[in-house]
Design a protein around this motif. Structure first.
Motif, PDB file in Angstrom:
ATOM      1  N   MET A 139       0.850  -1.190   0.000  1.00  0.00           N
ATOM      2  CA  MET A 139       0.000   0.000   0.000  1.00  0.00           C
ATOM      3  C   MET A 139       0.886   1.240   0.000  1.00  0.00           C
ATOM      4  O   MET A 139       1.561   1.534   0.984  1.00  0.00           O
ATOM      5  CB  MET A 139      -0.917   0.005   1.221  1.00  0.00           C
ATOM      6  CG  MET A 139      -1.926  -1.100   1.210  1.00  0.00           C
ATOM      7  SD  MET A 139      -3.011  -0.875  -0.194  1.00  0.00           S
ATOM      8  CE  MET A 139      -3.782  -2.450  -0.241  1.00  0.00           C
ATOM      9  N   ALA A 140       0.903   1.945  -1.106  1.00  0.00           N
ATOM     10  CA  ALA A 140       1.716   3.158  -1.248  1.00  0.00           C
ATOM     11  C   ALA A 140       0.779   4.352  -1.437  1.00  0.00           C
ATOM     12  O   ALA A 140       0.888   5.111  -2.389  1.00  0.00           O
ATOM     13  CB  ALA A 140       2.678   3.030  -2.419  1.00  0.00           C
ATOM     14  N   LEU A 141      -0.159   4.467  -0.501  1.00  0.00           N
ATOM     15  CA  LEU A 141      -1.124   5.565  -0.536  1.00  0.00           C
ATOM     16  C   LEU A 141      -0.667   6.656   0.424  1.00  0.00           C
ATOM     17  O   LEU A 141       0.082   6.392   1.363  1.00  0.00           O
ATOM     18  CB  LEU A 141      -2.507   5.044  -0.148  1.00  0.00           C
ATOM     19  CG  LEU A 141      -3.032   3.908  -1.037  1.00  0.00           C
ATOM     20  CD1 LEU A 141      -4.294   3.301  -0.449  1.00  0.00           C
ATOM     21  CD2 LEU A 141      -3.278   4.399  -2.450  1.00  0.00           C
ATOM     22  N   ASN A 142      -1.129   7.870   0.185  1.00  0.00           N
ATOM     23  CA  ASN A 142      -0.723   8.986   1.035  1.00  0.00           C
ATOM     24  C   ASN A 142      -1.072   8.695   2.498  1.00  0.00           C
ATOM     25  O   ASN A 142      -2.136   8.134   2.783  1.00  0.00           O
ATOM     26  CB  ASN A 142      -1.413  10.277   0.587  1.00  0.00           C
ATOM     27  CG  ASN A 142      -0.938  10.727  -0.775  1.00  0.00           C
ATOM     28  OD1 ASN A 142       0.180  10.438  -1.177  1.00  0.00           O
ATOM     29  ND2 ASN A 142      -1.795  11.429  -1.501  1.00  0.00           N
ATOM     30  N   PRO A 143      -0.200   9.092   3.431  1.00  0.00           N
ATOM     31  CA  PRO A 143      -0.464   8.831   4.843  1.00  0.00           C
ATOM     32  C   PRO A 143      -1.441   9.849   5.449  1.00  0.00           C
ATOM     33  O   PRO A 143      -1.163  10.496   6.450  1.00  0.00           O
ATOM     34  CB  PRO A 143       0.922   8.924   5.478  1.00  0.00           C
ATOM     35  CG  PRO A 143       1.663   9.869   4.607  1.00  0.00           C
ATOM     36  CD  PRO A 143       1.128   9.656   3.209  1.00  0.00           C
ATOM     37  N   ASP A 144      -2.596  10.009   4.794  1.00  0.00           N
ATOM     38  CA  ASP A 144      -3.644  10.879   5.322  1.00  0.00           C
ATOM     39  C   ASP A 144      -4.866  10.014   5.643  1.00  0.00           C
ATOM     40  O   ASP A 144      -4.828   8.799   5.477  1.00  0.00           O
ATOM     41  CB  ASP A 144      -3.984  11.999   4.323  1.00  0.00           C
ATOM     42  CG  ASP A 144      -4.356  11.482   2.939  1.00  0.00           C
ATOM     43  OD1 ASP A 144      -4.710  10.291   2.801  1.00  0.00           O
ATOM     44  OD2 ASP A 144      -4.289  12.266   1.981  1.00  0.00           O
TER      45      ASP A 144
END
Length: 196
Positions: A139-144
């Protein structure tokens, strides 16, 4: 200052691009006007051609001008990096460290913006997993909030399928100083600590 109507129109179109303010739009417009007609035609042709030919890869959802993008054609990927947008693929590819595949969601879950799981490119991901080609999702999604919610949602869908799900580590940026690092980043760094 009043510009000729056609120049004003060109400036206005450039100013619609993200990150392009009025002065930059003017510089771009003047560059086109001061260039040759052939240069302007080549620029216009490239815009139209990209708009006509670029679409989503049928496998991963990245941008391509063929049915399957170059990455999917040339890599047998058991590890697939899940990203929000095609621009994230470009950023990760710059590292040139990994030989993984990608899956582009085209957004993240955000009920306040009306983006629900069914609005994302998740069905294709599940099909790829069912076809047996994927062993691990990164999972390389923004850490928001939206990125975290999307990662957790996808993880809950695929864990029963015996797929390993990992997340890119978050934390203190290399070269930064701890005293200037915000609380959330410090917490992430502490939680993602690794043995040395």
């Amino acid at each position: 200052m009043d510009f000729a109507p056609s120049l004003e129109k060109l400036i206005n179109e450039f100013s619609k691009l993200p990150g392009v303010g009025q002065k930059t739009a003017q510089r771009y417009a003047f560059k086109i006007i001061n260039g040759t007609k052939e240069e302007a035609e080549a620029f216009a042709k490239a815009l139209i051609e990209a708009k006509d030919k670029i679409h989503y890869c049928s496998v991963c959802g990245n941008y391509t001008d063929e049915d399957v993008c170059e990455i999917c054609k040339n890599r047998k990927a058991e590890i697939v990096c899940v990203v929000k947008d095609p621009k994230d693929v470009i950023a990760l590819e710059k590292a040139r460290e990994f030989n993984w595949g990608y899956h582009v969601l085209h957004g993240t879950i955000s009920p306040l913006k009306g983006i629900m799981p069914e609005n994302l490119n998740i069905k294709t991901l599940l099909k790829r997993i069912n076809d047996g080609e994927i062993k691990e999702l990164v999972m390389a999604l923004n850490p928001d909030i939206e990125g975290e919610a999307t990662a957790m949602y996808i993880a809950s869908l695929v864990k029963p399928m015996n797929i390993k799900v990992t997340r890119l580590a978050c934390g203190i940026q290399a070269g930064s100083e701890i005293e200037y690092t915000d609380y959330v980043t410090l917490t992430k760094a502490f939680n993602d600590r690794k043995p040395i």
